[in-house]
Motif scaffolding. Structure first.
Motif, PDB file in Angstrom:
ATOM      1  N   ASP A   1       0.832  -1.277  -0.058  1.00 46.96           N
ATOM      2  CA  ASP A   1       0.129   0.156   0.101  1.00 46.96           C
ATOM      3  C   ASP A   1       0.691   1.141  -0.073  1.00 46.96           C
ATOM      4  O   ASP A   1       2.022   1.232   0.490  1.00 46.96           O
ATOM      5  CB  ASP A   1      -1.054  -0.009   1.331  1.00 46.96           C
ATOM      6  CG  ASP A   1      -2.024  -1.174   1.330  1.00 46.96           C
ATOM      7  OD1 ASP A   1      -2.320  -1.616   0.082  1.00 46.96           O
ATOM      8  OD2 ASP A   1      -2.626  -1.480   2.399  1.00 46.96           O
ATOM      9  N   TRP A   2       0.386   2.432  -0.735  1.00 49.38           N
ATOM     10  CA  TRP A   2       1.005   3.568  -0.538  1.00 49.38           C
ATOM     11  C   TRP A   2       0.751   4.256   0.717  1.00 49.38           C
ATOM     12  O   TRP A   2      -0.246   3.893   1.537  1.00 49.38           O
ATOM     13  CB  TRP A   2       0.182   4.696  -1.225  1.00 49.38           C
ATOM     14  CG  TRP A   2       0.576   4.408  -2.999  1.00 49.38           C
ATOM     15  CD1 TRP A   2      -0.332   3.921  -3.858  1.00 49.38           C
ATOM     16  CD2 TRP A   2       1.570   4.963  -3.628  1.00 49.38           C
ATOM     17  NE1 TRP A   2       0.173   3.804  -5.202  1.00 49.38           N
ATOM     18  CE2 TRP A   2       1.375   4.563  -5.014  1.00 49.38           C
ATOM     19  CE3 TRP A   2       2.961   5.203  -3.207  1.00 49.38           C
ATOM     20  CZ2 TRP A   2       2.376   4.857  -6.067  1.00 49.38           C
ATOM     21  CZ3 TRP A   2       3.763   5.471  -4.185  1.00 49.38           C
ATOM     22  CH2 TRP A   2       3.497   5.371  -5.689  1.00 49.38           C
ATOM     23  N   SER A   3       1.770   5.000   1.362  1.00 49.11           N
ATOM     24  CA  SER A   3       2.069   5.653   2.419  1.00 49.11           C
ATOM     25  C   SER A   3       1.197   6.650   2.339  1.00 49.11           C
ATOM     26  O   SER A   3       0.612   7.241   1.283  1.00 49.11           O
ATOM     27  CB  SER A   3       3.320   6.066   2.928  1.00 49.11           C
ATOM     28  OG  SER A   3       3.809   6.945   2.144  1.00 49.11           O
TER      29      SER A   3
ATOM     30  N   ASN B   1       6.230   0.045  -0.774  1.00 48.51           N
ATOM     31  CA  ASN B   1       7.298  -0.990  -0.885  1.00 48.51           C
ATOM     32  C   ASN B   1       7.019  -2.196  -1.667  1.00 48.51           C
ATOM     33  O   ASN B   1       5.769  -2.550  -1.821  1.00 48.51           O
ATOM     34  CB  ASN B   1       7.695  -1.403   0.625  1.00 48.51           C
ATOM     35  CG  ASN B   1       8.307  -0.212   1.202  1.00 48.51           C
ATOM     36  OD1 ASN B   1       9.068   0.282   0.858  1.00 48.51           O
ATOM     37  ND2 ASN B   1       7.961  -0.251   2.628  1.00 48.51           N
ATOM     38  N   CYS B   2       8.287  -2.766  -2.352  1.00 50.99           N
ATOM     39  CA  CYS B   2       7.899  -4.047  -3.144  1.00 50.99           C
ATOM     40  C   CYS B   2       8.022  -5.214  -2.007  1.00 50.99           C
ATOM     41  O   CYS B   2       8.885  -5.968  -2.044  1.00 50.99           O
ATOM     42  CB  CYS B   2       9.008  -4.044  -4.326  1.00 50.99           C
ATOM     43  SG  CYS B   2       8.652  -5.284  -5.272  1.00 50.99           S
TER      44      CYS B   2
ATOM     45  N   GLY C   1       7.168  -0.165 -12.153  1.00 50.27           N
ATOM     46  CA  GLY C   1       6.888   1.362 -11.514  1.00 50.27           C
ATOM     47  C   GLY C   1       7.769   1.953 -10.532  1.00 50.27           C
ATOM     48  O   GLY C   1       8.691   1.309 -10.081  1.00 50.27           O
ATOM     49  N   SER C   2       6.987   2.902 -10.215  1.00 49.82           N
ATOM     50  CA  SER C   2       7.931   3.760  -9.099  1.00 49.82           C
ATOM     51  C   SER C   2       7.677   3.310  -7.740  1.00 49.82           C
ATOM     52  O   SER C   2       6.104   3.036  -7.286  1.00 49.82           O
ATOM     53  CB  SER C   2       7.821   5.404  -9.480  1.00 49.82           C
ATOM     54  OG  SER C   2       8.431   5.795  -8.504  1.00 49.82           O
ATOM     55  N   SER C   3       8.409   3.424  -6.638  1.00 51.43           N
ATOM     56  CA  SER C   3       8.177   3.265  -5.421  1.00 51.43           C
ATOM     57  C   SER C   3       7.725   4.611  -5.015  1.00 51.43           C
ATOM     58  O   SER C   3       7.473   4.709  -3.526  1.00 51.43           O
ATOM     59  CB  SER C   3       9.424   2.822  -4.591  1.00 51.43           C
ATOM     60  OG  SER C   3      10.542   3.610  -4.742  1.00 51.43           O
ATOM     61  N   SER C   4       8.039   5.649  -5.430  1.00 41.56           N
ATOM     62  CA  SER C   4       7.513   7.002  -4.932  1.00 41.56           C
ATOM     63  C   SER C   4       6.614   7.856  -5.800  1.00 41.56           C
ATOM     64  O   SER C   4       6.566   7.476  -7.155  1.00 41.56           O
ATOM     65  CB  SER C   4       8.716   7.959  -4.472  1.00 41.56           C
ATOM     66  OG  SER C   4       9.377   8.135  -5.741  1.00 41.56           O
ATOM     67  N   ASP C   5       5.652   8.827  -5.347  1.00 41.57           N
ATOM     68  CA  ASP C   5       4.804   9.597  -6.036  1.00 41.57           C
ATOM     69  C   ASP C   5       4.717  10.944  -5.336  1.00 41.57           C
ATOM     70  O   ASP C   5       5.046  11.177  -4.292  1.00 41.57           O
ATOM     71  CB  ASP C   5       3.368   8.871  -5.912  1.00 41.57           C
ATOM     72  CG  ASP C   5       2.433   9.582  -6.878  1.00 41.57           C
ATOM     73  OD1 ASP C   5       2.822  10.088  -7.857  1.00 41.57           O
ATOM     74  OD2 ASP C   5       1.173   9.254  -6.733  1.00 41.57           O
ATOM     75  N   THR C   6       4.426  11.859  -6.361  1.00 37.68           N
ATOM     76  CA  THR C   6       4.701  13.441  -5.731  1.00 37.68           C
ATOM     77  C   THR C   6       3.329  13.964  -6.504  1.00 37.68           C
ATOM     78  O   THR C   6       2.743  13.581  -7.587  1.00 37.68           O
ATOM     79  CB  THR C   6       5.912  14.072  -6.152  1.00 37.68           C
ATOM     80  OG1 THR C   6       6.016  14.046  -7.667  1.00 37.68           O
ATOM     81  CG2 THR C   6       7.074  13.554  -5.581  1.00 37.68           C
ATOM     82  N   ARG C   7       3.051  15.066  -5.605  1.00 36.09           N
ATOM     83  CA  ARG C   7       1.927  15.960  -6.315  1.00 36.09           C
ATOM     84  C   ARG C   7       2.102  17.386  -5.900  1.00 36.09           C
ATOM     85  O   ARG C   7       2.503  17.449  -4.679  1.00 36.09           O
ATOM     86  CB  ARG C   7       0.502  15.263  -6.151  1.00 36.09           C
ATOM     87  CG  ARG C   7      -0.239  15.560  -4.569  1.00 36.09           C
ATOM     88  CD  ARG C   7      -1.297  14.957  -4.246  1.00 36.09           C
ATOM     89  NE  ARG C   7      -1.604  15.086  -3.042  1.00 36.09           N
ATOM     90  CZ  ARG C   7      -2.948  14.487  -2.348  1.00 36.09           C
ATOM     91  NH1 ARG C   7      -3.599  13.792  -3.229  1.00 36.09           N
ATOM     92  NH2 ARG C   7      -3.148  14.772  -1.320  1.00 36.09           N
TER      93      ARG C   7
END
Length: 135
Positions: free
Chosen positions: A80-82, A103-104, A118-124
């Motif tokens: 799950d996303w933090s 996390n994978c 895919g990516s382990s991080s996301d920004t907005r």
């Protein structure tokens, strides 16, 4: 007497006559076991034999048994996303970025399995409003 019996058995085998009794019918040796039905994990394998007089032997012409063929690779999947990080500063005429990560590890890759795609991080973008009491 023996000569006539042997001729009967010979004709029985050569011509595979169905009137022959099972006393004259014999099984061949078992074939080697075939490969396991799977390349990893649990499966089955078989071996076969043939009867000297078709349809006259008692018992099975095929045997099947369980087999195990190594450990299966497990591909990684994302957890799950933090939660999103807080906006900083909390007010003013500016904007900032919020981030979140994952996390994978759901499950983690093992035994030669692939890493998560895919990516382990996301920004907005986080737009910050005016601070209270400012005009």
């Amino acid at each position: 007497m023996m000569k006539g019996y042997m001729l009967f058995v010979y004709l029985c085998i050569v011509y595979q006559q169905f009137y022959c009794t099972s006393a004259q019918a014999t099984w061949s040796n078992w074939s080697n076991w075939e490969s396991c039905s799977v390349t990893c994990g649990s499966g089955t394998r078989t071996r076969k034999r043939t009867c000297s007089v078709a349809g006259s032997c008692t018992g099975d012409a095929t045997q099947t048994e369980s087999c195990t063929s190594g450990v299966c690779p497990v591909d990684g999947m994302w957890g799950d996303w933090s939660p999103w990080s807080a906006c900083s500063p909390t007010c003013g005429d500016s904007s900032s970025l919020q981030t979140r990560s994952r996390n994978c590890d759901n499950p983690a890759p093992s035994d030669g399995g692939q890493n998560c795609l895919g990516s382990s991080s996301d920004t907005r973008l986080c737009t910050i409003g005016a601070c209270p009491g400012t005009v």
